[in-house]
Write a protein that holds these residues in place. Structure first.
Motif, mmCIF file in Angstrom:
data_model
loop_
_atom_site.group_PDB
_atom_site.id
_atom_site.type_symbol
_atom_site.label_atom_id
_atom_site.label_comp_id
_atom_site.label_asym_id
_atom_site.label_seq_id
_atom_site.Cartn_x
_atom_site.Cartn_y
_atom_site.Cartn_z
ATOM 1 N N THR A 79 -6.631 6.511 -6.730
ATOM 2 C CA THR A 79 -5.365 6.081 -6.161
ATOM 3 C C THR A 79 -5.475 4.579 -5.933
ATOM 4 O OG1 THR A 79 -5.098 8.168 -4.993
ATOM 5 C CG2 THR A 79 -3.768 6.345 -4.221
ATOM 6 N N ALA A 80 -4.453 3.831 -6.357
ATOM 7 C CA ALA A 80 -4.400 2.381 -6.139
ATOM 8 C C ALA A 80 -3.209 2.083 -5.236
ATOM 9 C CB ALA A 80 -4.263 1.648 -7.461
ATOM 10 N N ILE A 81 -3.487 1.390 -4.146
ATOM 11 C CA ILE A 81 -2.450 1.058 -3.174
ATOM 12 C C ILE A 81 -2.399 -0.457 -3.032
ATOM 13 C CG2 ILE A 81 -1.711 1.317 -0.774
ATOM 14 C CD1 ILE A 81 -3.386 3.952 -0.757
ATOM 15 N N GLU A 85 2.270 0.449 -0.683
ATOM 16 C CA GLU A 85 2.855 1.252 -1.744
ATOM 17 C C GLU A 85 1.812 1.720 -2.753
ATOM 18 O OE1 GLU A 85 6.840 0.945 -4.215
ATOM 19 O OE2 GLU A 85 6.755 -0.347 -2.448
ATOM 20 N N THR A 86 1.858 2.997 -3.099
ATOM 21 C CA THR A 86 0.971 3.553 -4.110
ATOM 22 C C THR A 86 1.522 3.164 -5.479
ATOM 23 O OG1 THR A 86 0.424 5.414 -2.688
ATOM 24 C CG2 THR A 86 -0.046 5.667 -5.031
ATOM 25 N N VAL A 112 -0.241 1.419 -14.195
ATOM 26 C CA VAL A 112 0.481 1.095 -12.971
ATOM 27 C C VAL A 112 1.960 1.399 -13.146
ATOM 28 C CG1 VAL A 112 1.118 -0.805 -11.443
ATOM 29 C CG2 VAL A 112 -1.196 -0.649 -12.317
ATOM 30 N N ARG A 113 2.563 1.983 -12.128
ATOM 31 C CA ARG A 113 4.007 2.231 -12.115
ATOM 32 C C ARG A 113 4.718 0.889 -11.952
ATOM 33 N NH1 ARG A 113 3.276 6.196 -7.355
ATOM 34 N NH2 ARG A 113 2.076 7.803 -8.373
ATOM 35 N N THR A 114 5.469 0.473 -12.956
ATOM 36 C CA THR A 114 6.089 -0.854 -12.930
ATOM 37 C C THR A 114 7.142 -0.984 -11.836
ATOM 38 O OG1 THR A 114 7.576 -0.148 -14.686
ATOM 39 C CG2 THR A 114 5.642 -1.396 -15.338
ATOM 40 N N GLU A 115 7.893 0.086 -11.548
ATOM 41 C CA GLU A 115 8.919 -0.015 -10.505
ATOM 42 C C GLU A 115 8.297 -0.220 -9.132
ATOM 43 O OE1 GLU A 115 7.802 4.218 -11.067
ATOM 44 O OE2 GLU A 115 8.583 2.715 -12.436
ATOM 45 N N ALA A 116 7.185 0.445 -8.857
ATOM 46 C CA ALA A 116 6.488 0.251 -7.581
ATOM 47 C C ALA A 116 5.854 -1.127 -7.534
ATOM 48 C CB ALA A 116 5.431 1.328 -7.387
ATOM 49 N N TYR A 132 -5.060 -4.753 -0.884
ATOM 50 C CA TYR A 132 -5.168 -3.679 -1.873
ATOM 51 C C TYR A 132 -6.251 -2.701 -1.442
ATOM 52 C CZ TYR A 132 -9.317 -6.076 -3.637
ATOM 53 O OH TYR A 132 -10.551 -6.675 -3.747
ATOM 54 N N GLU A 133 -6.146 -1.508 -2.017
ATOM 55 C CA GLU A 133 -7.113 -0.457 -1.711
ATOM 56 C C GLU A 133 -7.221 0.461 -2.926
ATOM 57 O OE1 GLU A 133 -7.370 3.224 1.468
ATOM 58 O OE2 GLU A 133 -6.116 1.507 1.930
#
Length: 172
Positions: A79-81, A85-86, A112-116, A132-133
């Protein structure tokens, strides 16, 4: 006769419980859990050329195997935060081999989700800092123990201007 059967059953159960208890110590001596740490997160795609397409990153993990036998990686979950936001999460199934008594690098592709990420990018440029996490776990197929899950985590912060300068998009 009934008492003899119950006594025999009790003795068998006691024998199994002692055997299971003694095997636990044997497994601890035979299997030493490896250490996993995040080494690097690199951009694998070129977002300025294709901003609408999926953005790829490459997560590099270092797996230190203290055992005298090799282990197999069965999966890597992550999981990348960014900020709060994830932006990426998933599970990568693989059959990688971690060599005995050494360190092996494992590379995991992230999408990576581009919208997020666009929401995060606006906040990042305004704040000029973004936390980041990266969290996840590596599943290792170990003898006797089965699949053994080892968690990993890395936290920090990014300065977007420094990042752009380092990647060659600098403002001269």
């Amino acid at each position: 006769m009934r008492i003899a059967k119950r006594l025999l059953l009790l003795l068998i159960l006691l024998a199994f419980s002692f055997a299971a208890h003694s095997c636990r110590g044997f497994v601890k001596e035979v299997f030493k859990p490896p250490k996993v740490r995040v080494v690097d997160v690199a951009v694998a795609s070129n977002p300025p050329i294709d901003p609408k397409g999926p953005w790829g990153f490459l997560l590099t993990l270092s797996v230190d195997n203290p055992n005298s036998y090799p282990l197999n990686v069965t999966y890597v979950a992550y999981t990348a935060i960014l900020g709060r936001e994830t932006v990426a999460e998933g599970e990568q199934r693989s059959n990688l081999r971690i060599e005995a008594s050494g360190v092996t690098e494992v590379k995991v592709p992230l999408t990576v989700r581009t919208e997020a990420f666009s929401n995060v990018a606006r906040r990042m440029l305004q704040a000029r800092r973004l936390d980041y996490e990266f969290n996840g776990s590596v599943g290792l197929d170990a003898p006797v123990v089965g699949v053994f899950r080892i968690p990993f985590s890395k936290t920090g912060s990014i300065d977007p201007i420094d990042l752009l300068i380092k990647k060659g998009f600098g403002f001269n």
